[in-house]
Design a protein around this motif. Structure first.
Motif, PDB file in Angstrom:
ATOM      1  N   ALA A 176       0.873  -1.172   0.000  1.00  0.00           N
ATOM      2  CA  ALA A 176       0.000   0.000   0.000  1.00  0.00           C
ATOM      3  C   ALA A 176       0.911   1.223   0.000  1.00  0.00           C
ATOM      4  O   ALA A 176       1.907   1.258   0.729  1.00  0.00           O
ATOM      5  N   ILE A 177       0.581   2.185  -0.860  1.00  0.00           N
ATOM      6  CA  ILE A 177       1.325   3.438  -0.885  1.00  0.00           C
ATOM      7  C   ILE A 177       0.338   4.598  -0.875  1.00  0.00           C
ATOM      8  O   ILE A 177      -0.762   4.499  -1.417  1.00  0.00           O
ATOM      9  N   VAL A 178       0.747   5.682  -0.230  1.00  0.00           N
ATOM     10  CA  VAL A 178      -0.032   6.915  -0.200  1.00  0.00           C
ATOM     11  C   VAL A 178       0.936   8.026  -0.588  1.00  0.00           C
ATOM     12  O   VAL A 178       2.035   8.116  -0.036  1.00  0.00           O
ATOM     13  N   TYR A 179       0.513   8.840  -1.544  1.00  0.00           N
ATOM     14  CA  TYR A 179       1.383   9.924  -1.991  1.00  0.00           C
ATOM     15  C   TYR A 179       0.563  11.135  -2.395  1.00  0.00           C
ATOM     16  O   TYR A 179      -0.655  11.041  -2.565  1.00  0.00           O
ATOM     17  N   GLU A 180       1.237  12.285  -2.522  1.00  0.00           N
ATOM     18  CA  GLU A 180       0.598  13.522  -2.953  1.00  0.00           C
ATOM     19  C   GLU A 180       1.419  14.149  -4.068  1.00  0.00           C
ATOM     20  O   GLU A 180       2.629  13.946  -4.148  1.00  0.00           O
ATOM     21  N   GLY A 181       0.727  14.928  -4.891  1.00  0.00           N
ATOM     22  CA  GLY A 181       1.388  15.697  -5.928  1.00  0.00           C
ATOM     23  C   GLY A 181       0.521  16.878  -6.314  1.00  0.00           C
ATOM     24  O   GLY A 181      -0.696  16.880  -6.084  1.00  0.00           O
ATOM     25  N   THR A 182       1.150  17.884  -6.897  1.00  0.00           N
ATOM     26  CA  THR A 182       0.441  19.080  -7.343  1.00  0.00           C
ATOM     27  C   THR A 182       0.273  19.022  -8.858  1.00  0.00           C
ATOM     28  O   THR A 182       1.261  18.885  -9.585  1.00  0.00           O
ATOM     29  N   HIS A 183      -0.981  19.103  -9.323  1.00  0.00           N
ATOM     30  CA  HIS A 183      -1.256  19.057 -10.753  1.00  0.00           C
ATOM     31  C   HIS A 183      -0.626  20.268 -11.432  1.00  0.00           C
ATOM     32  O   HIS A 183      -0.836  21.410 -11.000  1.00  0.00           O
ATOM     33  N   ARG A 184       0.152  20.025 -12.470  1.00  0.00           N
ATOM     34  CA  ARG A 184       0.909  21.098 -13.122  1.00  0.00           C
ATOM     35  C   ARG A 184       0.032  22.171 -13.752  1.00  0.00           C
ATOM     36  O   ARG A 184       0.402  23.342 -13.774  1.00  0.00           O
ATOM     37  N   SER A 216      -3.524  22.838 -13.094  1.00  0.00           N
ATOM     38  CA  SER A 216      -4.486  23.498 -12.207  1.00  0.00           C
ATOM     39  C   SER A 216      -3.866  24.028 -10.920  1.00  0.00           C
ATOM     40  O   SER A 216      -4.454  24.884 -10.265  1.00  0.00           O
ATOM     41  N   GLY A 217      -2.715  23.489 -10.521  1.00  0.00           N
ATOM     42  CA  GLY A 217      -2.119  23.863  -9.249  1.00  0.00           C
ATOM     43  C   GLY A 217      -2.769  23.183  -8.060  1.00  0.00           C
ATOM     44  O   GLY A 217      -2.400  23.426  -6.911  1.00  0.00           O
ATOM     45  N   GLN A 218      -3.756  22.316  -8.320  1.00  0.00           N
ATOM     46  CA  GLN A 218      -4.460  21.603  -7.248  1.00  0.00           C
ATOM     47  C   GLN A 218      -3.587  20.467  -6.706  1.00  0.00           C
ATOM     48  O   GLN A 218      -2.979  19.736  -7.470  1.00  0.00           O
ATOM     49  N   ARG A 219      -3.551  20.334  -5.401  1.00  0.00           N
ATOM     50  CA  ARG A 219      -2.829  19.238  -4.756  1.00  0.00           C
ATOM     51  C   ARG A 219      -3.765  18.038  -4.671  1.00  0.00           C
ATOM     52  O   ARG A 219      -4.954  18.171  -4.357  1.00  0.00           O
ATOM     53  N   PHE A 220      -3.246  16.833  -4.981  1.00  0.00           N
ATOM     54  CA  PHE A 220      -4.008  15.597  -4.915  1.00  0.00           C
ATOM     55  C   PHE A 220      -3.308  14.601  -4.010  1.00  0.00           C
ATOM     56  O   PHE A 220      -2.079  14.599  -3.905  1.00  0.00           O
ATOM     57  N   ARG A 221      -4.099  13.758  -3.365  1.00  0.00           N
ATOM     58  CA  ARG A 221      -3.588  12.633  -2.582  1.00  0.00           C
ATOM     59  C   ARG A 221      -4.100  11.356  -3.223  1.00  0.00           C
ATOM     60  O   ARG A 221      -5.263  11.259  -3.604  1.00  0.00           O
ATOM     61  N   VAL A 222      -3.223  10.364  -3.303  1.00  0.00           N
ATOM     62  CA  VAL A 222      -3.546   9.085  -3.921  1.00  0.00           C
ATOM     63  C   VAL A 222      -3.175   7.972  -2.953  1.00  0.00           C
ATOM     64  O   VAL A 222      -2.112   8.010  -2.332  1.00  0.00           O
ATOM     65  N   ALA A 223      -4.056   6.984  -2.842  1.00  0.00           N
ATOM     66  CA  ALA A 223      -3.772   5.768  -2.080  1.00  0.00           C
ATOM     67  C   ALA A 223      -3.951   4.592  -3.025  1.00  0.00           C
ATOM     68  O   ALA A 223      -4.940   4.534  -3.765  1.00  0.00           O
ATOM     69  N   GLU A 224      -2.978   3.682  -3.031  1.00  0.00           N
ATOM     70  CA  GLU A 224      -3.039   2.516  -3.907  1.00  0.00           C
ATOM     71  C   GLU A 224      -2.803   1.247  -3.098  1.00  0.00           C
ATOM     72  O   GLU A 224      -1.849   1.178  -2.313  1.00  0.00           O
ATOM     73  N   LEU A 225      -3.679   0.259  -3.300  1.00  0.00           N
ATOM     74  CA  LEU A 225      -3.480  -1.090  -2.778  1.00  0.00           C
ATOM     75  C   LEU A 225      -3.006  -1.924  -3.955  1.00  0.00           C
ATOM     76  O   LEU A 225      -3.662  -1.974  -5.009  1.00  0.00           O
ATOM     77  N   ILE A 226      -1.874  -2.584  -3.797  1.00  0.00           N
ATOM     78  CA  ILE A 226      -1.191  -3.240  -4.907  1.00  0.00           C
ATOM     79  C   ILE A 226      -0.949  -4.705  -4.568  1.00  0.00           C
ATOM     80  O   ILE A 226      -0.513  -5.025  -3.460  1.00  0.00           O
ATOM     81  N   THR A 227      -1.216  -5.590  -5.532  1.00  0.00           N
ATOM     82  CA  THR A 227      -0.862  -7.003  -5.376  1.00  0.00           C
ATOM     83  C   THR A 227       0.109  -7.395  -6.484  1.00  0.00           C
ATOM     84  O   THR A 227       0.055  -6.855  -7.596  1.00  0.00           O
ATOM     85  N   LEU A 228       0.990  -8.324  -6.163  1.00  0.00           N
ATOM     86  CA  LEU A 228       1.964  -8.832  -7.114  1.00  0.00           C
ATOM     87  C   LEU A 228       1.690 -10.295  -7.414  1.00  0.00           C
ATOM     88  O   LEU A 228       1.170 -11.031  -6.563  1.00  0.00           O
ATOM     89  N   ARG A 229       2.048 -10.684  -8.622  1.00  0.00           N
ATOM     90  CA  ARG A 229       2.006 -12.088  -9.041  1.00  0.00           C
ATOM     91  C   ARG A 229       3.248 -12.322  -9.881  1.00  0.00           C
ATOM     92  O   ARG A 229       3.554 -11.534 -10.779  1.00  0.00           O
ATOM     93  N   ASP A 230       3.975 -13.374  -9.562  1.00  0.00           N
ATOM     94  CA  ASP A 230       5.199 -13.709 -10.299  1.00  0.00           C
ATOM     95  C   ASP A 230       6.195 -12.553 -10.298  1.00  0.00           C
ATOM     96  O   ASP A 230       6.902 -12.315 -11.286  1.00  0.00           O
ATOM     97  N   GLY A 231       6.243 -11.794  -9.211  1.00  0.00           N
ATOM     98  CA  GLY A 231       7.210 -10.718  -9.076  1.00  0.00           C
ATOM     99  C   GLY A 231       6.887  -9.445  -9.829  1.00  0.00           C
ATOM    100  O   GLY A 231       7.717  -8.548  -9.916  1.00  0.00           O
ATOM    101  N   LYS A 232       5.656  -9.344 -10.367  1.00  0.00           N
ATOM    102  CA  LYS A 232       5.231  -8.131 -11.074  1.00  0.00           C
ATOM    103  C   LYS A 232       3.886  -7.673 -10.532  1.00  0.00           C
ATOM    104  O   LYS A 232       3.126  -8.455  -9.972  1.00  0.00           O
TER     105      LYS A 232
END
Length: 112
Positions: A73-81, A83-99
């Protein structure tokens, strides 16, 4: 590679300067990605979506991360180039066969 290496390699590959070939290299060919506002059912479809607006954010910062054998799981933020709006993103990630096989994420505006 460890789960952490794969996930952070993928995450860093689409930062500025973006390396979409490297990004896709971390994805399973049939990777399923669902960010709510857009979805992809393959690595090539995901690349096409991302390349429409390459590296759209400035000041991207990883806020939190958790890594297990085949999950992360990762959570990150970035500013849209544009609009200048700041966004937060959360991702739940699963791997299979190392990818990366699945990504389920949410994207929200951060109040100014």
């Amino acid at each position: 590679m460890s789960t952490k290496d794969v996930v952070l390699g993928y995450w860093n590959a689409w930062q500025d300067p973006a390396d979409f070939a490297a990004m896709v290299g971390y994805l399973h060919s049939d990777a399923s990605l669902d960010m709510g506002v857009f979805r992809a059912e393959s690595a090539s479809e995901w690349r096409a979506i991302v390349e429409r607006d390459p590296t759209p954010w400035d000041d991207v910062a990883l806020l939190a991360s958790v890594f297990a054998d085949d999950n992360a799981a990762i959570v990150y933020e970035g500013t849209h180039r544009v609009s200048g709006q700041r966004f937060r993103v959360a991702e739940l990630i699963t791997l299979r066969d190392g990818k990366i096989a699945t990504v389920h994420g949410v994207l929200t505006e951060v109040p100014r």
